[in-house]
Design a protein around this motif. Structure first.
Motif, PDB file in Angstrom:
ATOM      1  N   LEU A   1      -0.732  16.978 -39.070  1.00 45.06           N
ATOM      2  CA  LEU A   1       0.258  15.910 -39.176  1.00 45.06           C
ATOM      3  C   LEU A   1       0.256  15.066 -37.907  1.00 45.06           C
ATOM      4  O   LEU A   1       0.322  15.590 -36.787  1.00 45.06           O
ATOM      5  N   TYR A   2       0.210  13.760 -38.088  1.00 45.26           N
ATOM      6  CA  TYR A   2       0.306  12.810 -36.976  1.00 45.26           C
ATOM      7  C   TYR A   2       1.551  11.953 -37.216  1.00 45.26           C
ATOM      8  O   TYR A   2       1.672  11.296 -38.254  1.00 45.26           O
ATOM      9  N   ARG A   3       2.416  11.952 -36.226  1.00 44.02           N
ATOM     10  CA  ARG A   3       3.706  11.265 -36.353  1.00 44.02           C
ATOM     11  C   ARG A   3       3.707  10.067 -35.385  1.00 44.02           C
ATOM     12  O   ARG A   3       3.831  10.224 -34.174  1.00 44.02           O
ATOM     13  N   PHE A   4       3.546   8.877 -35.922  1.00 48.75           N
ATOM     14  CA  PHE A   4       3.457   7.669 -35.121  1.00 48.75           C
ATOM     15  C   PHE A   4       4.834   7.016 -35.011  1.00 48.75           C
ATOM     16  O   PHE A   4       5.486   6.740 -36.021  1.00 48.75           O
ATOM     17  N   ARG A   5       5.256   6.766 -33.777  1.00 50.84           N
ATOM     18  CA  ARG A   5       6.499   6.033 -33.546  1.00 50.84           C
ATOM     19  C   ARG A   5       6.146   4.571 -33.314  1.00 50.84           C
ATOM     20  O   ARG A   5       5.395   4.229 -32.391  1.00 50.84           O
ATOM     21  N   LEU A   6       6.693   3.684 -34.129  1.00 49.27           N
ATOM     22  CA  LEU A   6       6.343   2.275 -34.077  1.00 49.27           C
ATOM     23  C   LEU A   6       7.202   1.526 -33.056  1.00 49.27           C
ATOM     24  O   LEU A   6       8.340   1.910 -32.774  1.00 49.27           O
ATOM     25  N   ARG A   7       6.656   0.454 -32.545  1.00 47.22           N
ATOM     26  CA  ARG A   7       7.415  -0.411 -31.645  1.00 47.22           C
ATOM     27  C   ARG A   7       8.418  -1.219 -32.475  1.00 47.22           C
ATOM     28  O   ARG A   7       8.021  -1.877 -33.456  1.00 47.22           O
ATOM     29  N   PRO A   8       9.662  -1.228 -32.094  1.00 50.36           N
ATOM     30  CA  PRO A   8      10.666  -1.935 -32.910  1.00 50.36           C
ATOM     31  C   PRO A   8      10.462  -3.433 -32.936  1.00 50.36           C
ATOM     32  O   PRO A   8      10.962  -4.107 -33.842  1.00 50.36           O
ATOM     33  N   GLN A   9       9.714  -3.991 -31.967  1.00 47.58           N
ATOM     34  CA  GLN A   9       9.543  -5.442 -31.931  1.00 47.58           C
ATOM     35  C   GLN A   9       8.398  -5.938 -32.807  1.00 47.58           C
ATOM     36  O   GLN A   9       8.187  -7.155 -32.925  1.00 47.58           O
ATOM     37  N   ALA A  10       7.637  -5.037 -33.429  1.00 43.37           N
ATOM     38  CA  ALA A  10       6.488  -5.450 -34.236  1.00 43.37           C
ATOM     39  C   ALA A  10       6.940  -6.314 -35.413  1.00 43.37           C
ATOM     40  O   ALA A  10       7.862  -5.961 -36.142  1.00 43.37           O
ATOM     41  N   ARG A  11       6.261  -7.441 -35.603  1.00 48.43           N
ATOM     42  CA  ARG A  11       6.648  -8.411 -36.628  1.00 48.43           C
ATOM     43  C   ARG A  11       5.424  -8.959 -37.353  1.00 48.43           C
ATOM     44  O   ARG A  11       4.335  -9.085 -36.784  1.00 48.43           O
ATOM     45  N   PHE A  12       5.639  -9.320 -38.622  1.00 41.67           N
ATOM     46  CA  PHE A  12       4.649 -10.097 -39.365  1.00 41.67           C
ATOM     47  C   PHE A  12       4.818 -11.570 -39.013  1.00 41.67           C
ATOM     48  O   PHE A  12       5.807 -11.971 -38.385  1.00 41.67           O
ATOM     49  N   HIS A  13       3.865 -12.376 -39.446  1.00 39.26           N
ATOM     50  CA  HIS A  13       3.886 -13.790 -39.089  1.00 39.26           C
ATOM     51  C   HIS A  13       5.066 -14.541 -39.689  1.00 39.26           C
ATOM     52  O   HIS A  13       5.419 -15.619 -39.191  1.00 39.26           O
ATOM     53  N   ASP A  14       5.663 -14.033 -40.736  1.00 46.44           N
ATOM     54  CA  ASP A  14       6.833 -14.706 -41.310  1.00 46.44           C
ATOM     55  C   ASP A  14       8.130 -14.262 -40.646  1.00 46.44           C
ATOM     56  O   ASP A  14       9.219 -14.655 -41.077  1.00 46.44           O
TER      57      ASP A  14
ATOM     58  N   GLU B   1      12.470   3.463 -40.539  1.00 45.34           N
ATOM     59  CA  GLU B   1      11.724   2.241 -40.271  1.00 45.34           C
ATOM     60  C   GLU B   1      10.639   2.418 -39.217  1.00 45.34           C
ATOM     61  O   GLU B   1       9.651   1.685 -39.221  1.00 45.34           O
ATOM     62  N   GLU B   2      10.799   3.360 -38.303  1.00 48.50           N
ATOM     63  CA  GLU B   2       9.933   3.381 -37.126  1.00 48.50           C
ATOM     64  C   GLU B   2       9.103   4.651 -36.968  1.00 48.50           C
ATOM     65  O   GLU B   2       8.451   4.834 -35.934  1.00 48.50           O
ATOM     66  N   ILE B   3       9.082   5.521 -37.968  1.00 44.41           N
ATOM     67  CA  ILE B   3       8.252   6.727 -37.906  1.00 44.41           C
ATOM     68  C   ILE B   3       7.341   6.772 -39.133  1.00 44.41           C
ATOM     69  O   ILE B   3       7.822   6.823 -40.270  1.00 44.41           O
ATOM     70  N   ALA B   4       6.027   6.746 -38.898  1.00 46.02           N
ATOM     71  CA  ALA B   4       5.038   6.906 -39.969  1.00 46.02           C
ATOM     72  C   ALA B   4       4.354   8.249 -39.786  1.00 46.02           C
ATOM     73  O   ALA B   4       3.870   8.561 -38.692  1.00 46.02           O
ATOM     74  N   VAL B   5       4.326   9.046 -40.836  1.00 45.31           N
ATOM     75  CA  VAL B   5       3.738  10.381 -40.774  1.00 45.31           C
ATOM     76  C   VAL B   5       2.508  10.417 -41.677  1.00 45.31           C
ATOM     77  O   VAL B   5       2.595  10.119 -42.869  1.00 45.31           O
ATOM     78  N   ILE B   6       1.370  10.777 -41.086  1.00 48.60           N
ATOM     79  CA  ILE B   6       0.121  10.851 -41.837  1.00 48.60           C
ATOM     80  C   ILE B   6      -0.346  12.293 -41.854  1.00 48.60           C
ATOM     81  O   ILE B   6      -0.433  12.945 -40.811  1.00 48.60           O
ATOM     82  N   ARG B   7      -0.631  12.786 -43.046  1.00 49.69           N
ATOM     83  CA  ARG B   7      -1.091  14.162 -43.210  1.00 49.69           C
ATOM     84  C   ARG B   7      -2.588  14.161 -43.512  1.00 49.69           C
ATOM     85  O   ARG B   7      -3.063  13.416 -44.385  1.00 49.69           O
ATOM     86  N   PHE B   8      -3.325  14.996 -42.782  1.00 50.70           N
ATOM     87  CA  PHE B   8      -4.765  15.115 -42.958  1.00 50.70           C
ATOM     88  C   PHE B   8      -5.129  16.518 -43.422  1.00 50.70           C
ATOM     89  O   PHE B   8      -4.401  17.480 -43.158  1.00 50.70           O
ATOM     90  N   ALA B   9      -6.258  16.619 -44.097  1.00 48.11           N
ATOM     91  CA  ALA B   9      -6.739  17.916 -44.557  1.00 48.11           C
ATOM     92  C   ALA B   9      -7.058  18.801 -43.353  1.00 48.11           C
ATOM     93  O   ALA B   9      -7.510  18.312 -42.317  1.00 48.11           O
ATOM     94  N   PRO B  10      -6.857  20.105 -43.475  1.00 51.24           N
ATOM     95  CA  PRO B  10      -7.087  21.015 -42.329  1.00 51.24           C
ATOM     96  C   PRO B  10      -8.500  20.961 -41.775  1.00 51.24           C
ATOM     97  O   PRO B  10      -8.695  21.071 -40.568  1.00 51.24           O
ATOM     98  N   LYS B  11      -9.502  20.775 -42.625  1.00 52.56           N
ATOM     99  CA  LYS B  11     -10.889  20.781 -42.154  1.00 52.56           C
ATOM    100  C   LYS B  11     -11.511  19.389 -42.201  1.00 52.56           C
ATOM    101  O   LYS B  11     -12.709  19.238 -42.430  1.00 52.56           O
ATOM    102  N   ARG B  12     -10.697  18.417 -41.910  1.00 49.28           N
ATOM    103  CA  ARG B  12     -11.162  17.031 -41.941  1.00 49.28           C
ATOM    104  C   ARG B  12     -12.144  16.777 -40.787  1.00 49.28           C
ATOM    105  O   ARG B  12     -12.242  17.556 -39.833  1.00 49.28           O
ATOM    106  N   ALA B  13     -12.825  15.624 -40.857  1.00 47.84           N
ATOM    107  CA  ALA B  13     -13.640  15.178 -39.733  1.00 47.84           C
ATOM    108  C   ALA B  13     -12.732  14.829 -38.560  1.00 47.84           C
ATOM    109  O   ALA B  13     -11.618  14.342 -38.741  1.00 47.84           O
ATOM    110  N   ARG B  14     -13.239  15.061 -37.370  1.00 44.23           N
ATOM    111  CA  ARG B  14     -12.419  14.884 -36.166  1.00 44.23           C
ATOM    112  C   ARG B  14     -11.966  13.446 -35.984  1.00 44.23           C
ATOM    113  O   ARG B  14     -10.969  13.179 -35.332  1.00 44.23           O
ATOM    114  N   ASP B  15     -12.720  12.494 -36.501  1.00 43.39           N
ATOM    115  CA  ASP B  15     -12.442  11.097 -36.227  1.00 43.39           C
ATOM    116  C   ASP B  15     -11.535  10.423 -37.248  1.00 43.39           C
ATOM    117  O   ASP B  15     -11.152   9.272 -37.073  1.00 43.39           O
TER     118      ASP B  15
END
Length: 652
Positions: free
Chosen positions: A164-177, A216-230
């Motif tokens: 599991l990789y838990r990414f904390r996002l920057r609150p100031q990130a915006r789309f062009h609109d 809004e600011e935490i994205a969690v990505i789950r990977f297979a246990p024997k995945r490629a390192r990259d």
């Protein structure tokens, strides 16, 4: 997919003028595929995060502390509080225009034309440069082999089991609109790319099990246990789309509607098949981030399209565009004698290329019955006289490619060394005695000719190999036991290598092989490659410094019949699959190097291609109106135009 050789993903053109695969995705990684490329420069098992200078407590039970960067083996150069990358000029002037014929192309992109602004699906011909529109969770450092640092994500925490990789996002990130970029957009984008993205992307995401948002600011990505390192690094380098925008706009369609992005540039003027401009967003939310300091310096980035390479060169001489990487040795040797260059208005330089050159050659489609026997494939190599071609057509500018990991320490040479022998022994119960013998022996390399253009010794060897494979001359034709002739069609969508192929075809005909060069338009060419409807075509597979998941897409059995995959030859070899897994699972760089060398031996033994050539340098020419940092150029990228700038500020 990418093309034109001297540049590695990923991402660049072929030596002499063709394409190589894949180009990098990250907007900061327009270098090799890697490739890397794999098509990302670090695709190469677990990605190890490095702890921040003052690591906080674990963000959640079962997770480690927040980290500011990721690398395959946990080696990061920059601390958490770094101000900018060492190779940039933090005070670079901003403004002006940088224009070029793009040196790299990824996924559905073409060098001949474009008809879509969607560069992440199989359909259509995507415009070069679309990666400039989108931000990613993290951005690559070009002076490290496989490190990425926070962009949209300010930090990442990894679970103790590494799944599991838990990414904390920057609150100031915006789309062009002006709308907020949230974890929901991150999760939506990754799941969308896995389900509907280009097959190369989907293949590389196969070990991503899920992507979800926690607020809004935490994205969690789950990977297979024997995945490629990259794989975590790959996922963190993919574009982030607006869920709201693509909920109303079909993602898998080919469209010229400028998509909603969040990156430093927006789509500007364009004419289909002629040029496309990207204009820097003055309100870009991420301008002051450490990964962006000293980059994105031009107001306008413009990509030009020319179907004829000579016309493209004449346009450069007339200042129709400002920067050119030269991929044709003849042009470099004889064409750069024009008034603007002699007057000092145009400069030429040769820059060293320290990245893996990868593999460029005519790839043979084993799905065609005439190429099933490796002796037939080797016979074709006997008919290509590289020494004559290099001297008479390319001014001795190139070296012969022999390895799938050319210009790197991943290349196999001589008999297997002690570490390789130990790896082969560990796999012994899954290998036959014959397979073990091949892996221990010096790897196959293409024959060296006498340089005459028609080496009789090599042609006799080719005839012998064909005879051993069951092909005989009857009625003046080379036929198999069923009476079928041996034919080879060299498919291309430009004529840049036609003069290199012509003497090859002449020698093939001396062997009794009916060969011809077939030129088709770019959409038909891409369709035929996607459907594996060809005999032979030129490609360059540019490997990353840390190969991994992308190897499955290039050489794995699972990709042999996947439309749009990069396994052009249709390699379906259980031993190759086994060795790819060894590369992916290697826990150290030394073990990775050993596994790649053994894999190289097995791939080269298959004679899947007729190797061409490479150059360990970039030949560049440019109108003298640019500035660049005085610090050393980064080792793992050309970094142009990323760290270049206009010499003076634009009037506007």
């Amino acid at each position: 997919m990418t093309r034109h050789p001297e540049e590695a993903a990923i991402g660049g053109r072929l030596e002499g003028g063709r394409r190589f695969l894949p180009a990098p995705l990250s907007r900061r990684a327009l270098l090799t595929l890697a490739a890397g490329a794999s098509f990302l420069p670090w695709l190469g098992g677990r990605a190890v995060a490095q702890e921040t200078a003052a690591a906080p407590a674990a963000v959640a039970p079962g997770f480690g502390p927040a980290r500011h960067g990721l690398s395959v083996f946990g080696e990061l150069k920059y601390p958490a509080d770094f101000a900018h990358f060492d190779y940039v000029d933090p005070d670079a002037l901003q403004g002006g225009t940088f224009s070029q014929i793009g040196p790299t192309a990824a996924f559905n992109q073409s060098f001949q034309t474009f008809n879509s602004l969607n560069g992440y699906v199989l359909k259509g011909d995507g415009a070069q440069g679309v990666q400039l529109l989108f931000d990613t969770l993290m951005a690559r450092a070009d002076d490290e082999p496989d490190a990425i640092y926070g962009l949209v994500a300010e930090s990442v925490s990894v679970s103790e089991d590494g799944t599991l990789y838990r990414f904390r996002l920057r609150p100031q990130a915006r789309f062009h609109d002006g709308s907020k970029l949230t974890a929901e957009d991150v999760a939506f984008s990754l799941n969308l790319l896995k389900s509907k993205g280009h097959p190369v992307i989907a293949q590389n995401l196969r070990d991503m099990e899920s992507a979800e948002a926690e607020g809004e600011e935490i994205a969690v990505i789950r990977f297979a246990p024997k995945r490629a390192r990259d794989v975590p690094l790959f996922a963190a380098s993919l574009p982030i789309f607006s869920k709201a925008y693509y909920s109303a706009t079909p993602f898998d369609a080919s469209s010229l509607e400028p998509p909603l992005g969040s990156g430093p540039y927006r789509v500007g003027h364009f004419e289909v098949g002629r040029f496309i401009e990207y204009r820097r967003d003055p309100d870009y939310w991420g301008n002051d981030l450490p990964v962006n300091v000293g980059v994105n310096n031009f107001d306008v980035l413009r990509y030009e399209y020319f179907r004829d390479r000579e016309v493209g060169f004449e346009a450069f001489k007339a200042r129709a565009y400002l920067f050119r990487q030269e991929f044709t040795a003849r042009t470099w040797a004889t064409g750069y004698d024009f008034p603007a260059l002699n007057e000092g208005k145009v400069k030429r330089e040769i820059l060293p290329d320290r990245t893996p050159s990868g593999a460029q050659g005519w790839f043979l489609n084993l799905r065609r019955p005439q190429f099933v026997d490796p002796r037939v494939r080797e016979a074709l190599s006997c008919a290509f006289d590289f020494e004559w071609t290099n001297k008479n057509l390319m001014y001795d500018a190139y070296r012969r490619t022999t390895s799938f990991f050319e210009n790197s320490d991943l290349k196999a040479e001589g008999p297997a060394g002690p570490d390789e022998v130990a790896l082969i022994a560990r796999l012994g119960d899954r290998l036959t005695p014959e397979e073990i013998a091949v892996l221990k022996a010096p790897p196959w390399s293409p024959p060296v000719s006498d340089g005459s253009g028609q080496d009789r010794t090599l042609l006799r060897r080719g005839t012998q190999l064909l005879r051993e494979a069951g092909w005989v001359i009857k009625g003046g034709r080379l036929v198999d036991p069923q009476g079928n002739g041996l034919t080879v069609e060299f498919l291309d969508d430009e004529n840049g290598l036609e003069r290199h192929t012509a003497p090859f075809i002449k020698n093939l005909k001396l062997l009794g092989i009916e060969a011809r060069f077939r030129l088709v338009d770019s959409p038909q060419y891409q369709r035929r490659l996607n459907e594996f409807d060809f005999d032979a075509t030129v490609r360059r597979f540019s490997m990353s410094t840390v190969p991994g998941e992308s190897l499955r897409n290039y050489f794995g059995s699972s990709a042999a019949n996947t439309p749009g995959a990069s396994n052009l030859s249709g390699i379906a070899d259980p031993v190759v699959d086994l060795l790819i897994e060894e590369v992916i699972a290697a826990p150290t760089r030394a073990q990775l190097r050993t596994a790649c060398r053994v894999l190289d031996r097995r791939l080269r033994a298959g004679r899947y291609w007729v190797p061409q050539w490479y150059s360990a340098e970039f030949r560049i020419a440019f109108w003298d109106e640019f500035g660049w940092p005085s610090s050393p150029r980064p080792t793992y990228a050309r970094a142009i135009p990323e760290i270049w700038s206009a010499r003076t500020r634009s009037a506007g």
